[in-house]
Design a protein around this motif. Structure first.
Motif, PDB file in Angstrom:
ATOM      1  N   ALA A 562       0.831  -1.205   0.000  1.00 32.40           N
ATOM      2  CA  ALA A 562       0.000   0.000   0.000  1.00 32.40           C
ATOM      3  C   ALA A 562       0.866   1.256   0.000  1.00 32.40           C
ATOM      4  N   CYS A 563       1.936   1.254   0.782  1.00 33.98           N
ATOM      5  CA  CYS A 563       2.848   2.406   0.813  1.00 33.98           C
ATOM      6  C   CYS A 563       3.517   2.595  -0.548  1.00 33.98           C
ATOM      7  N   ALA A 564       3.947   1.487  -1.148  1.00 34.42           N
ATOM      8  CA  ALA A 564       4.580   1.578  -2.462  1.00 34.42           C
ATOM      9  C   ALA A 564       3.596   2.103  -3.505  1.00 34.42           C
ATOM     10  N   MET A 565       2.330   1.698  -3.394  1.00 31.29           N
ATOM     11  CA  MET A 565       1.323   2.175  -4.334  1.00 31.29           C
ATOM     12  C   MET A 565       1.107   3.679  -4.181  1.00 31.29           C
ATOM     13  N   ARG A 566       0.988   4.138  -2.924  1.00 25.41           N
ATOM     14  CA  ARG A 566       0.785   5.572  -2.707  1.00 25.41           C
ATOM     15  C   ARG A 566       1.984   6.377  -3.224  1.00 25.41           C
ATOM     16  N   ALA A 567       3.186   5.880  -2.939  1.00 25.58           N
ATOM     17  CA  ALA A 567       4.383   6.582  -3.400  1.00 25.58           C
ATOM     18  C   ALA A 567       4.438   6.617  -4.925  1.00 25.58           C
ATOM     19  N   ALA A 568       4.018   5.535  -5.568  1.00 19.91           N
ATOM     20  CA  ALA A 568       4.046   5.494  -7.034  1.00 19.91           C
ATOM     21  C   ALA A 568       3.069   6.484  -7.635  1.00 19.91           C
ATOM     22  N   PHE A 569       1.878   6.606  -7.048  1.00 21.98           N
ATOM     23  CA  PHE A 569       0.914   7.565  -7.566  1.00 21.98           C
ATOM     24  C   PHE A 569       1.391   9.001  -7.366  1.00 21.98           C
ATOM     25  N   VAL A 570       2.017   9.261  -6.232  1.00 24.29           N
ATOM     26  CA  VAL A 570       2.580  10.594  -6.008  1.00 24.29           C
ATOM     27  C   VAL A 570       3.668  10.887  -7.034  1.00 24.29           C
ATOM     28  N   GLU A 571       4.536   9.890  -7.269  1.00 20.64           N
ATOM     29  CA  GLU A 571       5.610  10.063  -8.246  1.00 20.64           C
ATOM     30  C   GLU A 571       5.042  10.323  -9.634  1.00 20.64           C
ATOM     31  N   GLU A 572       3.981   9.591 -10.005  1.00 18.24           N
ATOM     32  CA  GLU A 572       3.368   9.792 -11.305  1.00 18.24           C
ATOM     33  C   GLU A 572       2.805  11.213 -11.431  1.00 18.24           C
ATOM     34  N   GLY A 573       2.148  11.685 -10.369  1.00 22.44           N
ATOM     35  CA  GLY A 573       1.584  13.027 -10.414  1.00 22.44           C
ATOM     36  C   GLY A 573       2.638  14.087 -10.589  1.00 22.44           C
ATOM     37  N   ARG A 574       3.726  13.945  -9.854  1.00 27.72           N
ATOM     38  CA  ARG A 574       4.791  14.943  -9.969  1.00 27.72           C
ATOM     39  C   ARG A 574       5.480  14.861 -11.324  1.00 27.72           C
ATOM     40  N   ALA A 575       5.652  13.662 -11.827  1.00 29.44           N
ATOM     41  CA  ALA A 575       6.280  13.514 -13.136  1.00 29.44           C
ATOM     42  C   ALA A 575       5.415  14.149 -14.220  1.00 29.44           C
ATOM     43  N   ARG A 576       4.081  13.977 -14.126  1.00 32.96           N
ATOM     44  CA  ARG A 576       3.198  14.600 -15.110  1.00 32.96           C
ATOM     45  C   ARG A 576       3.301  16.116 -15.049  1.00 32.96           C
ATOM     46  N   THR A 577       3.357  16.642 -13.827  1.00 28.40           N
ATOM     47  CA  THR A 577       3.479  18.094 -13.683  1.00 28.40           C
ATOM     48  C   THR A 577       4.768  18.593 -14.307  1.00 28.40           C
ATOM     49  N   ALA A 578       5.868  17.904 -14.035  1.00 25.96           N
ATOM     50  CA  ALA A 578       7.155  18.312 -14.603  1.00 25.96           C
ATOM     51  C   ALA A 578       7.134  18.226 -16.122  1.00 25.96           C
ATOM     52  N   ARG A 579       6.470  17.209 -16.663  1.00 25.64           N
ATOM     53  CA  ARG A 579       6.427  17.066 -18.118  1.00 25.64           C
ATOM     54  C   ARG A 579       5.600  18.168 -18.758  1.00 25.64           C
ATOM     55  N   ARG A 580       4.498  18.551 -18.103  1.00 26.71           N
ATOM     56  CA  ARG A 580       3.692  19.648 -18.651  1.00 26.71           C
ATOM     57  C   ARG A 580       4.498  20.931 -18.723  1.00 26.71           C
ATOM     58  N   LYS A 581       5.226  21.213 -17.654  1.00 27.27           N
ATOM     59  CA  LYS A 581       6.027  22.434 -17.643  1.00 27.27           C
ATOM     60  C   LYS A 581       7.145  22.354 -18.668  1.00 27.27           C
ATOM     61  N   GLY A 582       7.741  21.176 -18.802  1.00 23.64           N
ATOM     62  CA  GLY A 582       8.770  21.016 -19.814  1.00 23.64           C
ATOM     63  C   GLY A 582       8.220  21.161 -21.214  1.00 23.64           C
ATOM     64  N   ALA A 583       7.007  20.647 -21.427  1.00 27.44           N
ATOM     65  CA  ALA A 583       6.394  20.762 -22.746  1.00 27.44           C
ATOM     66  C   ALA A 583       6.086  22.215 -23.073  1.00 27.44           C
ATOM     67  N   ARG A 584       5.598  22.961 -22.080  1.00 30.42           N
ATOM     68  CA  ARG A 584       5.314  24.375 -22.321  1.00 30.42           C
ATOM     69  C   ARG A 584       6.595  25.153 -22.587  1.00 30.42           C
TER      70      ARG A 584
END
Length: 877
Positions: A562-584
């Protein structure tokens, strides 16, 4: 007189060549230099370890730069004077009372020059002049010539716990874990990891040690086997021992036989190391830089670090090797959730000379599907089906993605391909091989169309439970993806709803499926691989139906999973945010990054676990701290941004509004309306983007700002990365309303906190903003409610003095509330302040009559009558 030596004399002035933005005192090292002043002292450490700063502090503390010479060893004039053997004579001629000569950045010297310099140092020491030399381990030519020299070793230059605590107290910042990044002075206080890499590239380190150092920095962590794989047993062990002693940035622990190197950006590593990689690789047992890059990336992928593996091959290998590696390892890293990195690498490879192009296109179809871009996923799947040289297995893999991501016409074509694959595989235990597991996925994908029970399809072909903890990562992930498809299809059929849950939950096949998933997930986490693509899909699916499973007695996910799952979802969210900013920033299409969910084939519903609800915080990101009551204060880690925000008033206001909504998502239109209520929507939208950009730039550090999240739906602060005094206020108010007064000192501490921290209203400098005014009025009213509740509870529990103080504080904050007057009267009566209670009653009566035209309420009049009669009315806590 020698001009170079004459210009090196400080004469009481600090050397201009030392640019110190902030002199961080290191008394531990200065004391070490003070221990023996009659011998040569050498500060030996890589660049960015603060050698010059320590020498600077020593010269300042011991001599205040009087009779001090600060000689730049990197100057060609220094080598000229060594060859002429004039350094000692010129120093003493320039200043007969010379007390200290500091030679900074000693270059690499030949044996002859080292002998000549040693003679000059002996002359200076004999004349009573101290000599201090700073150099890197690779350039130190004096250590063997001066056996009695005092040497400050590289590991001594690292920041220790005492220095970290003193620095935190001086900066009044939030203490952070003392990681290797925070122990290297230049990374902590100076130019960061990029500057350190630039220094390592030019410090003269060569041969096996140079190759191994760059490899360890690229790998990040591992053990001594990595050194042996690169250089062989003998050479690898020798280089390992040398780096352990001389280069702490490699993070080597000789006792444990492992390393955890300084975390460095792969782009910076490429810039620093790439020009030397070919030469380094040719001096090793490896054939060339491509083989070196493939070895590093392969070991990273085997450890589950898929994203870094792709980054390593992109940074270190040539274009042709990048394409070959992607064909061979693309599926492996895709299962590790490196979809975006795979697409990025695809754009840089030399695709013309890459064989097996259908495999590459099938991988890209899956990668785009994972990112939620249906058009790109279907396009690449169609390329595979149109390729005459594509194998049937690759066609089936592409058809799975095209079937899930395409429209009705596309699905019909893909269903035909899947049927062909199923016919080719047959029914002979297909799940025992990779092709069989692909066939199982195809069968499950076609189950709804063929009106087959997905649980029965899975049970007939799946492997036994004991096999679910064995095999390579790709094997486990494919098994878990098949299980995810089963759970999602049952969920889509509504079989986990209360009225129908007995249809699915009573079946032994479901118990077997969940138990098998648990075994595979725990195996992945236990092996340190983390949750990949299939694992995250099934974890999210099981989490959505956890309540129904628990009601049937089926175990939930274990805590590590469960901890690994929560950490993975957080990582995915932050990675998406970074990619959006990089794309812009690079002008790319935002449509590629538009979907705000973990997209996957076969996903019938969005995962219910939102990343903003998770309390897992990346410890490498400093906390954003806000104070909103009274004057607004902003800090990011140890950086105080309060003054900076004085120049960005609208950005300051936007940050406050986002913080007050505690990470909840707000639309851009709503935020623009809050900031500019009288402006038309179009103008407000334009203004908003400008202010958002200003706020991003103020909070950003090293080109990234993880605190602000924005997508096509709205904007918010990452709730796991910021804290504010609003949270403390709400906690305090809950304590006032519902807390216990059994601790006789608790109410005193609470009242003191209220008076010291929350005496001023919310952001009083922003009186005109109505959105803030709503919060300001609400908080003020809630605080008075809490104060009155605490006064009643304390009075009921026999603490009349505390009740009196809380009632007075409530009335001071709001003199318009009749219940505040009543609470104060009760407390005054309980403490025998009868005359004061009478005055309180008349003050309330006068206020009601003068301002509202009302008489006191019957309850207040009854309280006054009880006061006159000398009796107390009962108090309910």
């Amino acid at each position: 007189m020698n001009r170079f030596i004459r210009q090196s004399a400080c004469r009481g002035h600090r050397p201009a060549s030392v640019a110190l933005d902030r002199l961080v005192s290191r008394p531990r090292l200065v004391s070490r230099l003070m221990a023996e002043r009659r011998v040569l002292r050498i500060i030996e450490a890589p660049d960015e370890f603060g050698k010059a700063a320590v020498a600077f502090e020593y010269a300042l503390m011991a001599f205040d730069f009087m009779h001090v010479f600060w000689i730049n060893g990197a100057s060609p004039c220094f080598l000229r004077d060594i060859d002429a053997a004039v350094i000692a004579g010129e120093v003493l001629a320039a200043d007969a009372e010379a007390r200290l000569v500091v030679i900074v950045d000693l270059p690499k010297l030949s044996d002859e020059r080292a002998q000549r310099l040693a003679g000059e140092i002996d002359c200076l020491l004999d004349a009573g002049c101290e000599v201090l030399v700073t150099t890197t381990p690779a350039r130190d030519a004096l250590r063997d010539l001066f056996p009695a020299a005092l040497v400050v070793e590289p590991r001594e230059m690292l920041v220790d716990a005492a220095e970290d605590e003193a620095d935190a107290l001086m900066g009044k910042g939030v203490r952070q874990p003392l990681t290797l990044e925070r122990r290297i002075p230049g990374v902590r206080w100076g130019g960061g990891a990029t500057a350190l890499l630039e220094g390592l590239a030019g410090d003269g380190l060569a041969g096996d040690a140079q190759l191994l150092l760059w490899a360890l920095l690229a790998l990040g962590s591992g053990d001594e086997d990595d050194a042996r794989a690169l250089l062989g047993d003998k050479r690898g062990s020798a280089a390992w021992k040398y780096l352990a002693a001389a280069y702490p940035c490699a993070g080597i622990d000789e006792d444990a036989g492992a390393f955890a190197a300084l975390a460095v950006p792969m782009a910076a590593l490429r810039k620093a190391a790439a020009p030397r990689l070919e030469a380094m690789a040719r001096t090793s047992p490896l054939a060339d830089r491509d083989e070196l890059a493939a070895l590093i990336a392969g070991r990273l992928a085997a450890r589950g670090e898929s994203r870094r593996a792709v980054g390593a091959i992109e940074a270190l290998a040539g274009r042709a090797e990048q394409g070959r590696w992607l064909v061979e390892h693309g599926w492996e890293v895709l299962w590790g959730r490196a979809a975006f990195e795979v697409c990025d690498l695809y754009d840089s490879v030399d695709r013309v000379h890459v064989g097996r192009r259908p495999v590459l296109n099938a991988q890209l179809a899956w990668a785009w599907a994972q990112q939620g871009n249906r058009a790109h996923a279907v396009s690449f799947a169609q390329r595979v089906l149109a390729a005459p040289d594509a194998s049937q297995a690759v066609r089936a893999a592409a058809a799975l993605v095209g079937w899930d991501q395409g429209n009705a016409a596309t699905r019909e074509v893909m269903e035909g391909e899947l049927a062909l694959w199923l016919a080719q595989c047959g029914d002979s235990e297909p799940a025992q091989t990779e092709e069989g597991r692909l066939a199982l996925l195809a069968a499950l994908a076609l189950a709804p169309r063929m009106e087959r029970d997905p649980l029965a399809v899975w049970a007939a072909q799946a492997e036994g439970p004991s096999a679910w903890s064995e095999g390579a990562r790709e094997t486990l992930e494919m098994r878990l993806l098949a299980a995810a498809l089963v759970v999602e299809q049952l969920e889509a059929q509504g079989l986990f709803e209360r009225r129908r849950e007995s249809e699915a939950l009573g079946r032994p096949e479901l118990v077997r499926l969940v138990a098998s998933c648990h075994r595979a997930l725990e195996a992945l986490v236990g092996r340190g691989l983390g949750l990949g693509y299939g694992a995250l899909r099934v974890s999210a699916a099981l989490d959505r139906v956890a309540e129904a499973l628990a009601a049937a007695g089926i175990p939930m996910l274990s805590e590590p999973v469960a901890c690994a799952m929560r950490a993975a979802f957080v990582e995915e969210g932050r990675a998406r945010t970074a990619r959006r900013k990089g794309a812009r920033a690079s002008g790319q299409r935002e449509g590629v990054l538009a979907r705000d969910r973990l997209a996957a084939p076969f996903s019938p519903a969005r995962a219910s676990l939102a990343e903003e609800s998770l309390a897992v915080r990346d410890q490498t990101v400093p906390l954003l701290r806000l104070r909103l009551f009274g004057s607004m204060e902003v800090a990011v880690g140890e950086r105080d941004l309060t003054r900076t925000f004085l120049e960005h008033n609208r950005a300051r206001l936007l940050l406050a509004l986002l913080a007050l909504h505690r990470g909840r998502e707000l639309t851009r239109e709503r935020l623009a309306e809050m900031l500019w209520p009288a402006t038309n929507p179009r103008t407000g939208a334009k203004n908003f983007y400008r202010v958002w950009s200003d706020l991003w730039e103020v909070l950003a550090e090293n080109g990234r700002c993880p605190y602000l999240l924005r997508d096509r739906y709205g904007c918010r602060l990452d709730a796991s990365l910021f804290t504010s005094d609003v949270e403390e206020f709400e906690r305090l108010n809950r304590q006032l309303l519902f807390g216990s007064a059994n601790d006789s000192m608790a109410w005193e501490r609470t009242l003191l906190t209220i008076q010291e921290s929350f005496d001023a209203p919310l952001l009083p400098a922003e009186p005109r903003n109505e959105a803030l005014a709503v919060f300001r009025r609400r908080f003020a009213s809630e605080l008075v409610d809490g104060l009155l509740a605490a006064s009643r509870r304390l009075l009921a529990q026999g603490e009349p003095q505390g009740a009196l103080w809380f009632a007075r504080e409530a009335l001071r904050r709001n003199a318009t509330r009749e219940d505040a007057y009543a609470a104060l009267m009760r407390a005054q009566m309980a403490t025998d302040q009868r005359s004061a209670a009478v005055e309180t009653f008349f003050s309330c009566r006068d206020f009601l009559a003068d301002h509202l035209g009302l008489d006191p309420s019957p309850s207040l009049v009854a309280l006054y009558d009880a006061l006159l009669e000398g009796r107390m009315l009962p108090v309910e806590a």
